[in-house]
Write an enzyme that holds these catalytic residues in place. Structure first.
Site, PDB file in Angstrom:
ATOM      1  N   ARG A  74       0.896  -1.209  -0.008  1.00 26.39           N
ATOM      2  CA  ARG A  74       0.068  -0.119  -0.024  1.00 26.39           C
ATOM      3  C   ARG A  74       0.916   1.209   0.039  1.00 26.39           C
ATOM      4  O   ARG A  74       0.677   2.349  -0.848  1.00 26.39           O
ATOM      5  CB  ARG A  74      -0.773   0.044   1.284  1.00 26.39           C
ATOM      6  CG  ARG A  74      -2.164  -0.636   0.996  1.00 26.39           C
ATOM      7  CD  ARG A  74      -2.594  -1.455   2.347  1.00 26.39           C
ATOM      8  NE  ARG A  74      -1.668  -2.431   2.763  1.00 26.39           N
ATOM      9  CZ  ARG A  74      -1.884  -3.494   2.168  1.00 26.39           C
ATOM     10  NH1 ARG A  74      -3.038  -3.947   1.610  1.00 26.39           N
ATOM     11  NH2 ARG A  74      -0.874  -4.514   2.646  1.00 26.39           N
ATOM     12  N   THR A  75       1.883   1.245   1.060  1.00 28.39           N
ATOM     13  CA  THR A  75       2.427   2.561   1.114  1.00 28.39           C
ATOM     14  C   THR A  75       3.184   2.749  -0.339  1.00 28.39           C
ATOM     15  O   THR A  75       3.277   3.993  -0.712  1.00 28.39           O
ATOM     16  CB  THR A  75       3.411   2.469   2.417  1.00 28.39           C
ATOM     17  OG1 THR A  75       2.683   2.265   3.627  1.00 28.39           O
ATOM     18  CG2 THR A  75       4.298   3.795   2.470  1.00 28.39           C
ATOM     19  N   LYS A 103      26.015  -3.719  -2.411  1.00 32.02           N
ATOM     20  CA  LYS A 103      27.684  -3.575  -2.517  1.00 32.02           C
ATOM     21  C   LYS A 103      28.273  -2.981  -1.364  1.00 32.02           C
ATOM     22  O   LYS A 103      29.450  -2.954  -1.134  1.00 32.02           O
ATOM     23  CB  LYS A 103      28.142  -2.953  -3.573  1.00 32.02           C
ATOM     24  CG  LYS A 103      27.580  -3.533  -5.104  1.00 32.02           C
ATOM     25  CD  LYS A 103      28.051  -2.363  -6.161  1.00 32.02           C
ATOM     26  CE  LYS A 103      27.468  -2.965  -7.650  1.00 32.02           C
ATOM     27  NZ  LYS A 103      27.648  -1.770  -8.314  1.00 32.02           N
ATOM     28  N   ARG A 124      11.300   3.710   3.594  1.00 29.72           N
ATOM     29  CA  ARG A 124      11.172   2.596   4.185  1.00 29.72           C
ATOM     30  C   ARG A 124      12.330   1.876   4.600  1.00 29.72           C
ATOM     31  O   ARG A 124      12.889   1.375   3.656  1.00 29.72           O
ATOM     32  CB  ARG A 124       9.769   1.788   3.707  1.00 29.72           C
ATOM     33  CG  ARG A 124       9.824   0.738   4.711  1.00 29.72           C
ATOM     34  CD  ARG A 124       8.582  -0.215   4.755  1.00 29.72           C
ATOM     35  NE  ARG A 124       7.344   0.597   4.837  1.00 29.72           N
ATOM     36  CZ  ARG A 124       6.147   0.077   4.795  1.00 29.72           C
ATOM     37  NH1 ARG A 124       5.915  -1.169   4.355  1.00 29.72           N
ATOM     38  NH2 ARG A 124       4.972   0.902   4.945  1.00 29.72           N
ATOM     39  N   HIS A 152       5.293   5.555  11.801  1.00 36.03           N
ATOM     40  CA  HIS A 152       4.640   5.517  10.294  1.00 36.03           C
ATOM     41  C   HIS A 152       3.968   6.751  10.182  1.00 36.03           C
ATOM     42  O   HIS A 152       2.770   6.444  10.155  1.00 36.03           O
ATOM     43  CB  HIS A 152       4.201   4.225  10.157  1.00 36.03           C
ATOM     44  CG  HIS A 152       3.856   3.746   8.653  1.00 36.03           C
ATOM     45  ND1 HIS A 152       3.825   4.602   7.689  1.00 36.03           N
ATOM     46  CD2 HIS A 152       3.422   2.529   8.159  1.00 36.03           C
ATOM     47  CE1 HIS A 152       3.670   4.182   6.590  1.00 36.03           C
ATOM     48  NE2 HIS A 152       3.367   2.929   6.792  1.00 36.03           N
TER      49      HIS A 152
HETATM   50  N1  ASP Z   1       1.809  -2.027   6.678  1.00 37.53           N
HETATM   51  C1  ASP Z   1       1.955  -1.503   8.075  1.00 37.53           C
HETATM   52  C2  ASP Z   1       3.389  -1.175   8.277  1.00 37.53           C
HETATM   53  O1  ASP Z   1       4.316  -1.042   7.175  1.00 37.53           O
HETATM   54  C3  ASP Z   1       1.470  -2.464   9.008  1.00 37.53           C
HETATM   55  C4  ASP Z   1       1.996  -3.924   8.952  1.00 37.53           C
HETATM   56  O2  ASP Z   1       3.034  -4.230   8.256  1.00 37.53           O
HETATM   57  O3  ASP Z   1       1.660  -4.767   9.851  1.00 37.53           O
HETATM   58  O4  ASP Z   1       3.670  -0.956   9.335  1.00 37.53           O
END
Ligand code: ASP
Length: 326
Positions: A74-75, A103, A124, A152
């Protein structure tokens, strides 16, 4: 850009003096209540534009680097969609194993490289604090898309937008956070963000080994928010306005036998939800494993799929803000 009601553009000028121009988004602690109201307003305009014209040129010519060292559906895809709906483009680096990271390149060097080619970087990373390290190395805006068990922030912004859109308010709420409150970064950000609003009661329901971390409890408590821990959901479900369910974060456990012991601790299903109010919502940052049974999905209170869509509008708003277009 001048305001022109017949044009498909948002009535925003490019404004290098705008409050969020060039800023990093690392933590929800950066957002005052007024900031939040501003983000929600821009997100609502983004929604209107997407519904009317789909894609428009607010960020034409701008490039986003989507740098993901951890899995994401999703993100990552909502940031891509957000940038493309705003007319910009994206360099996706989802598999760092195909980049120079394998590397031995440091995060700071990777960031310095990407900012030569792009205008904004979404990151991320599995380590808490990594987004702040990246922001220190970069001159261009860094947006934290999850730093380990830390925060987050863009998820919490879309979560609060969801609550506002679904229930019409962010004050006077009884919010129950359920599941893995220790490793779940989304609930760390959400609890902090909700502490900006009045008369919000936070209820924490988790297995003993997955309680909300003390530093979050202390920060939220300092804002005067009432926080109560429960081990049984039944105690608090009937008065809950928002039930925020989380996945037990298997990948964060050192000892998998601990994970096995708690993984099925809470499962939301239609039978359990009979005890909940008729006007309330169930949210989940997703992915779900088994914490909400699929036969609850058609219940009007199941807001977790709608929640994903609000993520697009919130992320469009944030990109426009840090690039001086909102
Ligand atoms: N998608 C969310 C996160 O990246 C929640 C999860 O992974 O459970 O934190």
């Amino acid at each position: 850009m001048p305001t022109n009601s017949s044009s498909p553009y948002l009535p925003f000028g490019e404004n290098k003096n705008a409050a969020w121009y060039g800023k990093d988004i690392i933590s929800v602690k950066q957002f005052s209540r007024a900031d939040l109201e501003y983000v929600f307003g821009v997100a609502q305009q983004m929604r209107g534009m997407v519904e009317r014209v789909g894609t428009f040129d607010l960020l034409k010519g701008k490039i986003l680097a989507n740098l993901f060292y951890e899995p994401s559906t999703r993100t990552s895809s909502s940031f891509t969609a957000a940038m493309e709906r705003l007319g910009g483009s994206v360099i996706p680096i989802n598999e760092v194993k195909y980049s120079s990271v394998t590397k031995g390149e440091s995060l700071a060097d990777t960031i310095r490289t990407l900012e030569c080619y792009t205008d904004v970087i979404v990151l991320r990373h599995p380590e808490t604090g990594s987004a702040a390290i990246a922001a220190k190395a970069a001159k261009k805006p860094i947006i934290n898309a999850g730093d380990g068990v830390g925060e987050h922030p863009t998820q919490a912004l879309l979560d609060t937008l969801t609550i506002l859109e679904e229930l019409g308010r962010l004050d006077d709420l009884n919010v129950t956070l359920l599941g893995d409150l220790k490793y779940g970064r989304t609930v760390h950000s959400l609890a902090r963000l909700l502490s900006q609003f009045s008369n919000v009661k936070l209820n924490y329901v988790s297995p003993d080994i997955l309680k909300m971390p003390q530093d979050v409890v202390e920060e939220v408590g300092a804002k005067g928010v009432s926080q109560t821990e429960y081990s049984a959901l039944e105690e608090i479900l009937p008065t809950t306005d928002v039930l925020y369910v989380t996945r037990v974060q298997k990948e964060r456990f050192e000892d998998l036998s601990d994970y096995e012991a708690v993984k099925g601790a809470y499962v939301i299903n239609p039978e359990i939800m009979k005890a909940a109010k008729e006007k309330m919502i169930v949210m989940h940052p997703l992915p779900r494993v088994n914490e909400i049974s699929a036969d609850f999905d058609d219940d009007p209170r199941a807001a977790y799929f709608r929640q994903m869509e609000y993520g697009l509008y919130a992320r469009m708003a944030l990109l426009a803000m840090v690039l001086g277009k909102a």
